[in-house]
Design a protein around this motif. Structure first.
Motif, PDB file in Angstrom:
ATOM      1  N   PHE A 191    -135.088 -33.654 -36.286  1.00 14.07           N
ATOM      2  CA  PHE A 191    -136.242 -34.029 -37.105  1.00 14.07           C
ATOM      3  C   PHE A 191    -137.084 -35.120 -36.435  1.00 14.07           C
ATOM      4  N   LEU A 192    -136.489 -35.889 -35.547  1.00  9.95           N
ATOM      5  CA  LEU A 192    -137.270 -36.884 -34.802  1.00  9.95           C
ATOM      6  C   LEU A 192    -138.337 -36.193 -33.956  1.00  9.95           C
ATOM      7  N   PHE A 193    -137.995 -35.046 -33.396  1.00 11.23           N
ATOM      8  CA  PHE A 193    -138.957 -34.296 -32.590  1.00 11.23           C
ATOM      9  C   PHE A 193    -140.028 -33.645 -33.476  1.00 11.23           C
ATOM     10  N   VAL A 194    -139.618 -33.204 -34.675  1.00 12.25           N
ATOM     11  CA  VAL A 194    -140.591 -32.663 -35.624  1.00 12.25           C
ATOM     12  C   VAL A 194    -141.551 -33.771 -36.049  1.00 12.25           C
ATOM     13  N   LEU A 195    -141.025 -34.993 -36.184  1.00 11.24           N
ATOM     14  CA  LEU A 195    -141.865 -36.136 -36.527  1.00 11.24           C
ATOM     15  C   LEU A 195    -142.930 -36.366 -35.447  1.00 11.24           C
ATOM     16  N   VAL A 196    -142.550 -36.210 -34.193  1.00 10.89           N
ATOM     17  CA  VAL A 196    -143.525 -36.341 -33.098  1.00 10.89           C
ATOM     18  C   VAL A 196    -144.626 -35.291 -33.249  1.00 10.89           C
ATOM     19  N   ALA A 197    -144.232 -34.046 -33.505  1.00 11.37           N
ATOM     20  CA  ALA A 197    -145.223 -32.976 -33.700  1.00 11.37           C
ATOM     21  C   ALA A 197    -146.112 -33.274 -34.901  1.00 11.37           C
ATOM     22  N   ALA A 198    -145.533 -33.827 -35.965  1.00 14.38           N
ATOM     23  CA  ALA A 198    -146.306 -34.144 -37.174  1.00 14.38           C
ATOM     24  C   ALA A 198    -147.334 -35.240 -36.916  1.00 14.38           C
ATOM     25  N   VAL A 199    -146.931 -36.263 -36.185  1.00 10.12           N
ATOM     26  CA  VAL A 199    -147.874 -37.345 -35.863  1.00 10.12           C
ATOM     27  C   VAL A 199    -149.010 -36.801 -35.002  1.00 10.12           C
ATOM     28  N   ILE A 200    -148.689 -35.955 -34.051  1.00  9.82           N
ATOM     29  CA  ILE A 200    -149.720 -35.327 -33.221  1.00  9.82           C
ATOM     30  C   ILE A 200    -150.649 -34.486 -34.105  1.00  9.82           C
ATOM     31  N   ALA A 201    -150.073 -33.768 -35.075  1.00 16.33           N
ATOM     32  CA  ALA A 201    -150.883 -32.940 -35.979  1.00 16.33           C
ATOM     33  C   ALA A 201    -151.847 -33.795 -36.796  1.00 16.33           C
ATOM     34  N   VAL A 202    -151.372 -34.937 -37.280  1.00 18.87           N
ATOM     35  CA  VAL A 202    -152.247 -35.829 -38.052  1.00 18.87           C
ATOM     36  C   VAL A 202    -153.390 -36.330 -37.164  1.00 18.87           C
ATOM     37  N   VAL A 203    -153.072 -36.709 -35.938  1.00 22.47           N
ATOM     38  CA  VAL A 203    -154.112 -37.168 -35.005  1.00 22.47           C
ATOM     39  C   VAL A 203    -155.112 -36.036 -34.740  1.00 22.47           C
ATOM     40  N   GLN A 204    -154.607 -34.819 -34.554  1.00 22.64           N
ATOM     41  CA  GLN A 204    -155.496 -33.677 -34.326  1.00 22.64           C
ATOM     42  C   GLN A 204    -156.393 -33.431 -35.538  1.00 22.64           C
ATOM     43  N   SER A 205    -155.849 -33.564 -36.739  1.00 20.78           N
ATOM     44  CA  SER A 205    -156.653 -33.374 -37.955  1.00 20.78           C
ATOM     45  C   SER A 205    -157.769 -34.409 -38.022  1.00 20.78           C
ATOM     46  N   VAL A 206    -157.447 -35.648 -37.675  1.00 17.74           N
ATOM     47  CA  VAL A 206    -158.465 -36.705 -37.685  1.00 17.74           C
ATOM     48  C   VAL A 206    -159.549 -36.383 -36.659  1.00 17.74           C
ATOM     49  N   ARG A 207    -159.136 -36.048 -35.447  1.00 18.96           N
ATOM     50  CA  ARG A 207    -160.093 -35.728 -34.378  1.00 18.96           C
ATOM     51  C   ARG A 207    -160.996 -34.565 -34.752  1.00 18.96           C
ATOM     52  N   GLN A 208    -160.369 -33.500 -35.227  1.00 18.70           N
ATOM     53  CA  GLN A 208    -161.141 -32.309 -35.545  1.00 18.70           C
ATOM     54  C   GLN A 208    -162.042 -32.538 -36.752  1.00 18.70           C
ATOM     55  N   GLY A 209    -161.596 -33.356 -37.693  1.00 22.93           N
ATOM     56  CA  GLY A 209    -162.445 -33.699 -38.829  1.00 22.93           C
ATOM     57  C   GLY A 209    -163.670 -34.468 -38.387  1.00 22.93           C
ATOM     58  N   HIS A 210    -163.488 -35.408 -37.456  1.00 24.46           N
ATOM     59  CA  HIS A 210    -164.622 -36.174 -36.926  1.00 24.46           C
ATOM     60  C   HIS A 210    -165.559 -35.272 -36.128  1.00 24.46           C
ATOM     61  N   GLN A 211    -165.001 -34.356 -35.355  1.00 25.83           N
ATOM     62  CA  GLN A 211    -165.833 -33.455 -34.559  1.00 25.83           C
ATOM     63  C   GLN A 211    -166.660 -32.545 -35.459  1.00 25.83           C
ATOM     64  N   ARG A 212    -166.045 -32.052 -36.542  1.00 29.79           N
ATOM     65  CA  ARG A 212    -166.789 -31.196 -37.471  1.00 29.79           C
ATOM     66  C   ARG A 212    -167.884 -31.992 -38.168  1.00 29.79           C
ATOM     67  N   ALA A 213    -167.565 -33.230 -38.532  1.00 30.16           N
ATOM     68  CA  ALA A 213    -168.556 -34.056 -39.232  1.00 30.16           C
ATOM     69  C   ALA A 213    -169.764 -34.359 -38.354  1.00 30.16           C
ATOM     70  N   THR A 214    -169.534 -34.587 -37.062  1.00 32.04           N
ATOM     71  CA  THR A 214    -170.655 -34.891 -36.171  1.00 32.04           C
ATOM     72  C   THR A 214    -171.388 -33.638 -35.719  1.00 32.04           C
ATOM     73  N   ALA A 215    -170.697 -32.495 -35.724  1.00 25.91           N
ATOM     74  CA  ALA A 215    -171.317 -31.253 -35.269  1.00 25.91           C
ATOM     75  C   ALA A 215    -172.108 -30.572 -36.380  1.00 25.91           C
ATOM     76  N   ASP A 216    -171.693 -30.741 -37.634  1.00 26.54           N
ATOM     77  CA  ASP A 216    -172.374 -30.098 -38.753  1.00 26.54           C
ATOM     78  C   ASP A 216    -173.610 -30.899 -39.134  1.00 26.54           C
ATOM     79  N   PRO A 217    -174.730 -30.239 -39.251  1.00 22.63           N
ATOM     80  CA  PRO A 217    -175.925 -30.953 -39.686  1.00 22.63           C
ATOM     81  C   PRO A 217    -175.817 -31.293 -41.165  1.00 22.63           C
ATOM     82  N   GLY A 218    -176.585 -32.269 -41.586  1.00 17.06           N
ATOM     83  CA  GLY A 218    -176.587 -32.663 -42.988  1.00 17.06           C
ATOM     84  C   GLY A 218    -177.126 -31.536 -43.850  1.00 17.06           C
ATOM     85  N   GLU A 219    -176.892 -31.613 -45.143  1.00 20.54           N
ATOM     86  CA  GLU A 219    -177.364 -30.577 -46.048  1.00 20.54           C
ATOM     87  C   GLU A 219    -178.878 -30.489 -46.008  1.00 20.54           C
TER      88      GLU A 219
END
Length: 151
Positions: A103-131
């Protein structure tokens, strides 16, 4: 037509590797019990020895499937918070129950997943034009009764 750049997948492949190793360890550790169960017929073969093997096999295979799904989401730039947080919660529960485990290794994958979610959320926010706004360089056309005009 513009080609969208594929995002780099990290968390999904890490989870696939962890779960593949998990399955391999389970098969190797439980080889005698698995061999007996297969030789005698798998149906109804559950014993105490096979419970450990079944745990390794089922969680390992499920983790590989989850990793494949996460990889696809990462490539699409759509690894969402619910997926990342769910994996993090599972990893934290597992680490709390068995601190010295895979589970320690799964924890590493989970932390990476959270970082990826943050990154991808920021990328979508900057790439999507405003309403109501069009991306730069877009020509908007509308027609009226008197004719059409370009904006």
């Amino acid at each position: 037509m513009t080609r969208q750049r594929t995002q780099r997948a990290i968390a999904g492949p890490v989870l696939i590797i962890v779960c593949t190793l998990h399955t391999a360890v389970g098969v190797l550790a439980s080889a005698p019990a698995l061999g007996e169960a297969l030789a005698g017929g798998w149906y109804g073969a559950m014993t105490i020895d096979l419970e450990v093997a079944l745990w390794f096999l089922m969680t390992g295979f499920f983790g590989v499937v989850a990793g494949l799904g996460m990889t696809a989401l990462e490539h699409a730039g759509r690894l969402s918070w619910p997926v990342s947080i769910a994996l993090l919660v599972i990893a934290l529960i597992g680490v709390a129950a068995a601190p010295v485990s895979g589970f320690l290794f799964v924890l590493v994958a989970a932390v990476i997943a959270v970082v990826q979610s943050v990154r991808q959320g920021h990328q979508r926010a900057t790439a999507d034009p405003g309403e109501g706004e069009a991306p730069a360089g877009t020509v908007l056309e509308h027609s009226s009764r008197s004719g059409s005009s370009r904006v």
